[in-house]
Design a protein around this motif. Sequence first.
Motif, PDB file in Angstrom:
ATOM      1  N   ALA A   1     -61.043 -43.719 -35.949  1.00 14.03           N
ATOM      2  CA  ALA A   1     -62.317 -43.154 -36.392  1.00 14.03           C
ATOM      3  C   ALA A   1     -62.525 -41.740 -35.887  1.00 14.03           C
ATOM      4  N   VAL A   2     -62.225 -41.518 -34.611  1.00  9.37           N
ATOM      5  CA  VAL A   2     -62.624 -40.257 -33.972  1.00  9.37           C
ATOM      6  C   VAL A   2     -61.610 -39.141 -34.203  1.00  9.37           C
ATOM      7  N   ARG A   3     -60.349 -39.429 -34.046  1.00  3.51           N
ATOM      8  CA  ARG A   3     -59.370 -38.334 -34.059  1.00  3.51           C
ATOM      9  C   ARG A   3     -59.299 -37.580 -35.384  1.00  3.51           C
ATOM     10  N   PRO A   4     -59.305 -38.255 -36.537  1.00  4.81           N
ATOM     11  CA  PRO A   4     -59.307 -37.480 -37.787  1.00  4.81           C
ATOM     12  C   PRO A   4     -60.552 -36.611 -37.938  1.00  4.81           C
ATOM     13  N   LEU A   5     -61.684 -37.123 -37.484  1.00  5.64           N
ATOM     14  CA  LEU A   5     -62.906 -36.323 -37.582  1.00  5.64           C
ATOM     15  C   LEU A   5     -62.875 -35.139 -36.618  1.00  5.64           C
ATOM     16  N   LEU A   6     -62.280 -35.330 -35.440  1.00  7.14           N
ATOM     17  CA  LEU A   6     -62.119 -34.205 -34.513  1.00  7.14           C
ATOM     18  C   LEU A   6     -61.202 -33.149 -35.117  1.00  7.14           C
ATOM     19  N   ASP A   7     -60.110 -33.584 -35.717  1.00  2.21           N
ATOM     20  CA  ASP A   7     -59.193 -32.626 -36.348  1.00  2.21           C
ATOM     21  C   ASP A   7     -59.911 -31.859 -37.454  1.00  2.21           C
ATOM     22  N   ARG A   8     -60.683 -32.570 -38.249  1.00  2.00           N
ATOM     23  CA  ARG A   8     -61.425 -31.914 -39.327  1.00  2.00           C
ATOM     24  C   ARG A   8     -62.421 -30.899 -38.765  1.00  2.00           C
ATOM     25  N   ALA A   9     -63.107 -31.268 -37.680  1.00  2.00           N
ATOM     26  CA  ALA A   9     -64.076 -30.353 -37.069  1.00  2.00           C
ATOM     27  C   ALA A   9     -63.388 -29.101 -36.540  1.00  2.00           C
ATOM     28  N   HIS A  10     -62.243 -29.264 -35.870  1.00  2.00           N
ATOM     29  CA  HIS A  10     -61.537 -28.106 -35.328  1.00  2.00           C
ATOM     30  C   HIS A  10     -61.042 -27.193 -36.440  1.00  2.00           C
ATOM     31  N   ARG A  11     -60.508 -27.798 -37.497  1.00  2.00           N
ATOM     32  CA  ARG A  11     -60.042 -26.975 -38.621  1.00  2.00           C
ATOM     33  C   ARG A  11     -61.203 -26.297 -39.329  1.00  2.00           C
ATOM     34  N   GLY A  12     -62.359 -26.900 -39.288  1.00  2.00           N
ATOM     35  CA  GLY A  12     -63.512 -26.376 -40.011  1.00  2.00           C
ATOM     36  C   GLY A  12     -64.384 -25.427 -39.222  1.00  2.00           C
TER      37      GLY A  12
END
Length: 342
Positions: A52-63
Motif C-alpha cells: 500500500a505505502v511504497r507505490p504511493l511514496l514512489d508516486r509522491a516522490h516522482r510527483g
Amino acid sequence: MGNRNRSTRELPATAEGFAGALLAAARAGDDARWLAPGFELPAELVRGAELAVRPLLDRAHRGGWPPGELRQAASRRVDEFAGSYLLDAGPRLPEWAAKHLLTPAEAVTAVVDALGVLLTLPAAPQPSVRHSVDDKKLGRVRALLAKAESSSFPEEAEALSAKAQELMTRHALDRVLVAAAPELPSSRRIWLDTPYTDAKSLLVNVVAKANRCRAVFDPRWDFVTVVGDDLDAVALLTTSLLVQATRAMIADPAGRSRQFRKSFLVSYATRIGERLEQAAAATLTATPDADRLLPALASHDLRVNTAFATLFPQVVGKSVTVRSAEGWDAGRSAADRARLGE
C-alpha cells in the motif's frame, strides 16, 4: 494518535491484504494482544502495508514531494509516528514498530494515517525546475536580512530589506537581458505556520508579485506555491519579513486579540507590498538598459502567467476581512519600520 476513521475502501487495490487484515483486527474488538508490544502481526498485514505505502511514496516522490516536503505535510496531518513511517520510506512493519516501541495497534494506526496523507496530497505543480540567485548574490541578500531581523533599531531596519529587494531586482534584470533562450518558470512551496495563515499568505503574495512571480495559497495544507524565478531569494525575503512582522505584532501592547493580530498582519502585508513595488520600480527606472528591458520583461511576465495558468487553471480570489482598525494602523506602522535593505 492521528485520525483512525479512514475507510479501508480508500486503500489501493494492491493493498487488499492489508485492508483484509485491518478488518480482521477490527472484528477482534478488544483483543489484548493488539494492545501489547511483541504480538506477531499477521503476515498479510505486513505485506499489505508494504504494497500500500511504497507505490504511493514512489508516486509522491516522482510527483514533486521529496522527503522534506512530505515532512511538512505530515506534520500538519498526523502524529510523529505516522510521519516517521513516511520518512523512513515505508519500512517493514514489525521491525519499525519494535524500534519505536509501538504496540501493534499503534503501528497499524500509523500506517493508516500515513496512507491518508499520501492519498490526499495535492498534485504537485510542474515544472519544478529550480532557478535561483547565484550564491554570491544570495549570500548578500541573506546577510542583509539577517541583520534586519537582529536589529532593535527601527530606523536602521527600514532600509535593509529594500536593499535586499534592490539586489534581487538587479539580478533578475541582468538575467533577463543576458538569457539566451527563455526557460520554464520554476515552482516552490512556502509553508506557513499557524495561526493566521491566510493573512500570512498575503505577505508571500506581495513579495512574489514584486519579484515578477505568481503565488497561490492552499488553505488545506497551509502552503503557498510560488511560480517564477529567483524563488530562493523570494523565500528568504518572505521569511525575514514574517519574522519582523511577528516580532512587532507581539511587542505591541495592544496586540492581544485575534482580531488585532490578523488585521495587523493584513495591513503589514499590504504596506510591505507597496514598499517592495516602489523599490523594484526605482531599480528598473535607474537601469540604463530600460528600452531593452521592457519588451524582455513583458515576455517574462507572459511566460510566468502562462505557466501559472497551466498549473492552476481554477484559482479563485478570496478577500481577507479586517476587523480591527487599531490593528490595521499598527501593522502599517510596523511595515514602514520594517527593514528591506541597507
